[in-house]
Design a protein around this motif. Structure first.
Motif, PDB file in Angstrom:
ATOM      1  N   UNK A 227     -14.799  -1.150  -7.485  1.00  0.00           N
ATOM      2  CA  UNK A 227     -14.574   0.258  -7.156  1.00  0.00           C
ATOM      3  C   UNK A 227     -13.259   0.737  -7.770  1.00  0.00           C
ATOM      4  N   UNK A 228     -13.159   2.027  -7.936  1.00  0.00           N
ATOM      5  CA  UNK A 228     -11.956   2.628  -8.516  1.00  0.00           C
ATOM      6  C   UNK A 228     -11.159   3.314  -7.412  1.00  0.00           C
ATOM      7  N   UNK A 229      -9.847   3.063  -7.417  1.00  0.00           N
ATOM      8  CA  UNK A 229      -8.931   3.739  -6.492  1.00  0.00           C
ATOM      9  C   UNK A 229      -7.909   4.513  -7.311  1.00  0.00           C
ATOM     10  N   UNK A 230      -7.296   5.496  -6.691  1.00  0.00           N
ATOM     11  CA  UNK A 230      -6.267   6.304  -7.359  1.00  0.00           C
ATOM     12  C   UNK A 230      -6.732   6.770  -8.745  1.00  0.00           C
ATOM     13  N   UNK A 231      -7.991   7.094  -8.844  1.00  0.00           N
ATOM     14  CA  UNK A 231      -8.637   7.716 -10.000  1.00  0.00           C
ATOM     15  C   UNK A 231      -8.911   6.811 -11.196  1.00  0.00           C
ATOM     16  N   UNK A 232      -8.082   5.791 -11.463  1.00  0.00           N
ATOM     17  CA  UNK A 232      -8.325   4.983 -12.658  1.00  0.00           C
ATOM     18  C   UNK A 232      -7.845   3.539 -12.534  1.00  0.00           C
ATOM     19  N   UNK A 233      -7.875   3.025 -11.312  1.00  0.00           N
ATOM     20  CA  UNK A 233      -7.388   1.668 -11.076  1.00  0.00           C
ATOM     21  C   UNK A 233      -8.392   0.859 -10.269  1.00  0.00           C
ATOM     22  N   UNK A 234      -8.396  -0.452 -10.534  1.00  0.00           N
ATOM     23  CA  UNK A 234      -9.143  -1.387  -9.693  1.00  0.00           C
ATOM     24  C   UNK A 234      -8.168  -1.998  -8.703  1.00  0.00           C
TER      25      UNK A 234
ATOM     26  N   UNK B  20       0.845  -1.198   0.000  1.00  0.00           N
ATOM     27  CA  UNK B  20       0.000   0.000   0.000  1.00  0.00           C
ATOM     28  C   UNK B  20       0.880   1.248   0.000  1.00  0.00           C
ATOM     29  N   UNK B  21       1.899   1.243   0.859  1.00  0.00           N
ATOM     30  CA  UNK B  21       2.816   2.390   0.933  1.00  0.00           C
ATOM     31  C   UNK B  21       3.658   2.513  -0.335  1.00  0.00           C
ATOM     32  N   UNK B  22       4.271   1.403  -0.755  1.00  0.00           N
ATOM     33  CA  UNK B  22       5.165   1.418  -1.922  1.00  0.00           C
ATOM     34  C   UNK B  22       4.463   1.877  -3.194  1.00  0.00           C
ATOM     35  N   UNK B  23       3.246   1.439  -3.395  1.00  0.00           N
ATOM     36  CA  UNK B  23       2.515   1.735  -4.630  1.00  0.00           C
ATOM     37  C   UNK B  23       1.638   2.979  -4.523  1.00  0.00           C
ATOM     38  N   UNK B  24       1.623   3.597  -3.345  1.00  0.00           N
ATOM     39  CA  UNK B  24       0.817   4.802  -3.179  1.00  0.00           C
ATOM     40  C   UNK B  24      -0.668   4.545  -3.332  1.00  0.00           C
ATOM     41  N   UNK B  25      -1.116   3.394  -2.885  1.00  0.00           N
ATOM     42  CA  UNK B  25      -2.532   3.038  -2.994  1.00  0.00           C
ATOM     43  C   UNK B  25      -3.319   3.830  -1.956  1.00  0.00           C
ATOM     44  N   UNK B  26      -4.253   4.611  -2.451  1.00  0.00           N
ATOM     45  CA  UNK B  26      -5.077   5.417  -1.545  1.00  0.00           C
ATOM     46  C   UNK B  26      -6.324   4.621  -1.169  1.00  0.00           C
ATOM     47  N   UNK B  27      -6.157   3.772  -0.172  1.00  0.00           N
ATOM     48  CA  UNK B  27      -7.260   2.931   0.304  1.00  0.00           C
ATOM     49  C   UNK B  27      -7.040   2.630   1.778  1.00  0.00           C
ATOM     50  N   UNK B  28      -8.098   2.659   2.530  1.00  0.00           N
ATOM     51  CA  UNK B  28      -8.045   2.333   3.948  1.00  0.00           C
ATOM     52  C   UNK B  28      -8.230   0.824   4.126  1.00  0.00           C
ATOM     53  N   UNK B  29      -8.020   0.355   5.348  1.00  0.00           N
ATOM     54  CA  UNK B  29      -8.278  -1.064   5.633  1.00  0.00           C
ATOM     55  C   UNK B  29      -9.732  -1.383   5.297  1.00  0.00           C
ATOM     56  N   UNK B  30     -10.638  -0.483   5.648  1.00  0.00           N
ATOM     57  CA  UNK B  30     -12.061  -0.690   5.362  1.00  0.00           C
ATOM     58  C   UNK B  30     -12.302  -0.803   3.855  1.00  0.00           C
ATOM     59  N   UNK B  31     -11.642   0.039   3.066  1.00  0.00           N
ATOM     60  CA  UNK B  31     -11.775  -0.030   1.604  1.00  0.00           C
ATOM     61  C   UNK B  31     -11.327  -1.401   1.099  1.00  0.00           C
ATOM     62  N   UNK B  32     -10.221  -1.857   1.643  1.00  0.00           N
ATOM     63  CA  UNK B  32      -9.634  -3.128   1.190  1.00  0.00           C
ATOM     64  C   UNK B  32     -10.535  -4.298   1.570  1.00  0.00           C
ATOM     65  N   UNK B  33     -10.973  -4.329   2.821  1.00  0.00           N
ATOM     66  CA  UNK B  33     -11.838  -5.424   3.276  1.00  0.00           C
ATOM     67  C   UNK B  33     -13.171  -5.398   2.533  1.00  0.00           C
TER      68      UNK B  33
END
Length: 143
Positions: free
Chosen positions: A96-103, A53-66
């Motif tokens: 859902x879409x994260x970081x504007x254009x990614x699944x 999550x940190x390395x790739x700059x994924x903007x998602x919370x634990x709740x988003x991931x679960x």
């Protein structure tokens, strides 16, 4: 803990994968039931998942991931040998879409109730170069 006989049978499938499109409707339904049977608070994020999550700059919370469990499709079912233990894993692709254009893609360990890793693929990436030889359509799914 699974019965010893089932665990022993699973060892025959270590390293095998079954693509989501190869799963029967029954197998999908049973895998979803297993994922849904775990309460959200029971899922833990592995250190590796947190690092990704940190390395790739994924903007998602634990709740988003679960919550991927509730808004996704099954991409893959696989059985791995992890630290000497047979482990079933399910790979999900979020709708859902994260970081504007990614699944978001999330790997769940069914035995340990752990999010193993996460990554992102572009929303238009439909894996045209997918290597089908790594999948076994006849693999048994332990439901």
């Amino acid at each position: 803990m699974k019965r010893k006989g089932v665990y022993n049978e699973m060892t025959k499938y270590v390293g095998k994968r079954k693509h989501g499109s190869q799963l029967t409707q029954y197998e999908k339904t049973k895998l979803w039931q297993r994922l849904y049977s775990v309460q959200e608070f029971e899922w833990q994020l592995s250190d590796h998942a947190l690092d990704r999550i940190r390395e790739k700059g994924i903007r998602a919370t634990k709740q988003d991931i679960i919550s991927t469990i509730y808004h996704s499709e099954i991409i893959e079912y696989k059985i791995d040998l992890v630290k000497g233990k047979v482990e079933e894993r399910v790979v999900l692709r979020s709708k859902a879409i994260v970081n504007e254009e990614y699944n978001l893609h999330v790997v769940f360990s069914l035995q340990d109730k752990i999010v193993v890793t996460v990554w992102m693929n572009h929303i238009n990436d439909r894996h045209a170069t997918l290597d089908w030889s790594i999948y076994d359509s006849n693999m048994k799914v332990f439901v």
